[in-house]
Design an enzyme around this catalytic site. Structure first.
Site, PDB file in Angstrom:
ATOM      1  N   TRP A  35       0.832  -1.216   0.000  1.00 16.42           N
ATOM      2  CA  TRP A  35       0.000   0.000   0.000  1.00 16.42           C
ATOM      3  C   TRP A  35       0.856   1.252   0.000  1.00 16.42           C
ATOM      4  CZ3 TRP A  35      -4.981   2.076   0.716  1.00 16.42           C
ATOM      5  CH2 TRP A  35      -5.031   3.341   1.313  1.00 16.42           C
ATOM      6  N   ASN A  37       0.156   5.704   0.461  1.00 13.48           N
ATOM      7  CA  ASN A  37      -0.625   6.941   0.358  1.00 13.48           C
ATOM      8  C   ASN A  37       0.335   8.115   0.192  1.00 13.48           C
ATOM      9  OD1 ASN A  37      -0.922   5.928   3.372  1.00 13.48           O
ATOM     10  ND2 ASN A  37      -1.190   8.107   3.591  1.00 13.48           N
ATOM     11  N   ASP A  38       0.111   9.214   0.817  1.00 13.38           N
ATOM     12  CA  ASP A  38       0.778  10.490   0.513  1.00 13.38           C
ATOM     13  C   ASP A  38       2.218  10.415  -0.023  1.00 13.38           C
ATOM     14  OD1 ASP A  38      -1.331  10.766   2.245  1.00 13.38           O
ATOM     15  OD2 ASP A  38      -0.272  11.938   3.721  1.00 13.38           O
ATOM     16  N   TRP A  62      -3.890   0.186   4.407  1.00 13.28           N
ATOM     17  CA  TRP A  62      -3.118   1.027   5.314  1.00 13.28           C
ATOM     18  C   TRP A  62      -2.736   0.205   6.548  1.00 13.28           C
ATOM     19  CZ3 TRP A  62      -3.070   3.270  10.168  1.00 13.28           C
ATOM     20  CH2 TRP A  62      -2.309   4.434  10.305  1.00 13.28           C
ATOM     21  N   SER A  98       3.507  11.351   7.456  1.00 15.25           N
ATOM     22  CA  SER A  98       4.014  12.180   6.357  1.00 15.25           C
ATOM     23  C   SER A  98       4.959  13.290   6.805  1.00 15.25           C
ATOM     24  CB  SER A  98       2.836  12.792   5.602  1.00 15.25           C
ATOM     25  OG  SER A  98       2.205  11.786   4.869  1.00 15.25           O
ATOM     26  N   ARG A 159       0.715  17.211  12.693  1.00 19.31           N
ATOM     27  CA  ARG A 159       1.453  16.308  11.797  1.00 19.31           C
ATOM     28  C   ARG A 159       1.780  16.912  10.435  1.00 19.31           C
ATOM     29  NH1 ARG A 159      -3.581  14.046  12.493  1.00 19.31           N
ATOM     30  NH2 ARG A 159      -4.989  14.146  10.706  1.00 19.31           N
ATOM     31  N   ASP A 160       2.591  16.143   9.712  1.00 17.11           N
ATOM     32  CA  ASP A 160       2.938  16.354   8.304  1.00 17.11           C
ATOM     33  C   ASP A 160       3.818  17.597   8.097  1.00 17.11           C
ATOM     34  OD1 ASP A 160       1.176  14.230   8.119  1.00 17.11           O
ATOM     35  OD2 ASP A 160      -0.500  15.451   7.414  1.00 17.11           O
ATOM     36  N   TRP A 302      -9.361   8.990  -0.014  1.00 18.20           N
ATOM     37  CA  TRP A 302      -9.484   8.148   1.190  1.00 18.20           C
ATOM     38  C   TRP A 302     -10.820   7.417   1.263  1.00 18.20           C
ATOM     39  CZ3 TRP A 302      -5.959   6.086   3.932  1.00 18.20           C
ATOM     40  CH2 TRP A 302      -4.750   6.735   4.194  1.00 18.20           C
TER      41      TRP A 302
HETATM   42  C1  FRU Z   1      -2.967  12.176   4.882  1.00 18.88           C
HETATM   43  C2  FRU Z   1      -2.526  11.469   6.145  1.00 18.88           C
HETATM   44  C3  FRU Z   1      -1.526  12.320   6.891  1.00 18.88           C
HETATM   45  C4  FRU Z   1      -0.784  11.316   7.690  1.00 18.88           C
HETATM   46  C5  FRU Z   1      -0.773  10.128   6.778  1.00 18.88           C
HETATM   47  C6  FRU Z   1      -0.845   8.800   7.475  1.00 18.88           C
HETATM   48  O1  FRU Z   1      -3.422  11.352   3.879  1.00 18.88           O
HETATM   49  O2  FRU Z   1      -3.658  11.206   6.942  1.00 18.88           O
HETATM   50  O3  FRU Z   1      -2.089  13.352   7.653  1.00 18.88           O
HETATM   51  O4  FRU Z   1       0.497  11.751   8.016  1.00 18.88           O
HETATM   52  O5  FRU Z   1      -1.858  10.260   5.898  1.00 18.88           O
HETATM   53  O6  FRU Z   1      -0.615   7.753   6.590  1.00 18.88           O
END
Ligand code: FRU
Length: 488
Positions: A35, A37-38, A62, A98, A159-160, A302
């Protein structure tokens, strides 16, 4: 330092389960297995573009977040590198979320969110890893703990971090949530340029949600392009705005304004959605050595994560896209490297299009680049179907009287109910549609009017041999078309 057991295990697993390239997109980045994502740590370092991503190698859903890693020299060919980060430290036991990357004194710095359990719940803190472009060593403790925020801010939603340089200093912009629950972007600065692991200091709240754009603001970004400053954000829990420009769930926006640097206010002038397709989230940007600002996003939504049964990977990135202004509008176009790979297959001029579907010889395929110029003066509707075959198709349609752009994936082969149809306000066309479509096996990306409006969607449920393309109109339109194969 020797990689930990958790990281070695991930590296071993991905090396043993790497997907056959025939079952991956040709020029869009995907995880080798599992998998993603970001996009994370999107940066140029050591003569290569580095793309990291949220990664769970062991399944197509995830799970505990790692950072996957790929590099490219042309933004089209991606080479998988070994997994870069694993959740193997006490402060990121629940995941390496992220974050961003920057080149610093010859080293590659990664800043990410470490998630760890605390009490009944979890907290999120910003953590550092330093490396050479392949192997990264984590700092011993978070460099920005969650209690280093203004009073009342959430410790769970912090976060991020987006990492950038401001003259000699390193700065970071991170998503948070204030006491009122609304999203905000917090700016911090590193007071010790020689030591990025030294504690960071809070500078300011750079932007705050006015309650209109969702709750928490995830995955912030910041850049200045020709004098205007752009804040990128990915808000959660958006409610469809009355003007239908923003949609429910997780959406993506830019705030456009003026900013004179850390400590000065961001003067917001406008906001805009970035992509009106079905699948787009969490974009990041970088500056190329020749000065282009290039964006990459997660080509997924999502609320529509349904890996096809038996798939070995799930989740892909958009095409890297150059950002530029047309007047006040922030526009996107595929990177110039894609233009360089084009080989003209066929061209048509002045093809009349009415109600009956128009199918043109040699206009088909699932890996291609195509440009249309459509004169619409006597049309009330114009549309095209692509990935057609065996009763499957996906449709892009312009309802000109209502000013609606409509994307319809309901007939693509999926069996889930939801997120298959999107209607958005169509930008002004002045009687002529200019449309570029890029297809790459599992995705379609559309750029209207030179990139003033963009729409992306993933196509996992339509078999590769469904490769037909057809056009239709209500009233009459006239079409010029050029279609290119891509020499990649
Ligand atoms: C965004 C998110 C971020 C987080 C990550 C977790 O898609 O929710 O905020 O860091 O994905 O995988």
């Amino acid at each position: 330092m020797e990689p930990s057991y958790t990281l070695s295990r991930a590296r071993r697993y991905e090396a043993q389960h790497r997907t056959d390239p025939a079952h991956r997109p040709v020029f869009h980045a995907t995880p080798p297995v599992g998998w993603c994502n970001d996009p994370n740590g999107w940066s140029y370092f050591g003569g290569q573009y580095h793309l990291f991503y949220q990664y769970h190698p062991y399944s197509t859903s995830w799970g505990p977040m790692h950072w996957g890693h790929a590099v490219s020299t042309d933004l089209l060919h991606w080479q998988d590198l070994p997994c870069a980060l694993a959740p193997d430290a006490p402060f990121d036991r629940k995941g390496c979320f992220s974050g961003g990357a920057v080149e610093w004194n010859g080293k590659h710095l990664l800043l990410y969110t470490g998630v760890m359990p605390q009490g009944e719940g979890e907290i999120q803190q910003q953590c550092l890893a330093v490396g050479d472009g392949q192997n990264y060593t984590k700092a011993d403790a978070p460099v920005l703990p969650c209690d280093q925020q203004p009073d009342g801010c959430s410790r769970q939603d912090f976060r991020d971090p987006f990492l950038f340089r401001d003259k000699d200093a390193l700065c970071l912009l991170v998503g948070g949530r204030g006491a009122d629950g609304n999203g905000r972007l917090l700016l911090y600065r590193n007071p010790r340029p020689d030591d990025p692991a030294a504690p960071w200091t809070f500078v300011q709240v750079l932007a705050e949600n006015d309650g209109r754009l969702g709750g928490m603001w995830e995955c912030p970004g910041l850049f200045t392009l020709e004098g205007r400053t752009v804040l990128l954000l990915s808000p959660q829990f958006v409610r469809q705005t009355p003007d239908d420009r923003y949609h429910n769930g997780n959406d993506t926006a830019v705030l456009i304004g003026r900013w004179d640097g850390p400590g000065t206010p961001f003067r917001r002038q406008a906001d805009a959605p970035l992509d009106c397709g079905l699948d787009f989230y969490a974009p990041q940007t970088l500056k190329t050595p020749d000065g282009r600002r290039v964006l990459i996003g997660w080509l997924q939504n999502w609320d529509h994560c349904y890996p096809p049964p038996g798939a070995s990977w799930y989740g892909q990135m958009t095409l890297p896209r150059e950002l530029f202004w047309q007047g006040e509008t922030l526009c996107q176009r595929p990177v110039a490297e894609l233009d360089a790979a084009r080989q003209l297959r066929v061209a048509y001029q002045d093809v009349p299009v009415h109600e009956e579907p128009v199918i043109l010889p040699q206009v088909r395929g699932r890996v291609l680049d195509c440009e249309l110029r459509v004169r619409l003066d006597r049309a009330r509707r114009f549309g095209m179907r692509f990935a057609c075959g065996n009763g499957r198709w996906t449709e892009l349609r312009l309802d000109l009287e209502d000013g609606v752009l409509r994307i319809d994936r309901r007939h693509a082969g999926g069996f889930r109910d939801g997120m298959e149809l999107r209607e958005t306000p169509l930008i002004a066309l002045d009687g002529v549609l200019e449309l570029r479509m890029v297809l790459d096996r599992y995705s379609a990306e559309f750029f209207l009017q030179g990139g003033r409006q963009v729409a992306s969607l993933a196509l996992y449920d339509t078999p590769a041999d469904a490769d037909g393309i057809e056009f239709f109109a209500r009233g009459q339109a006239s079409l010029d078309l050029r279609l290119w194969d891509l020499a990649l």
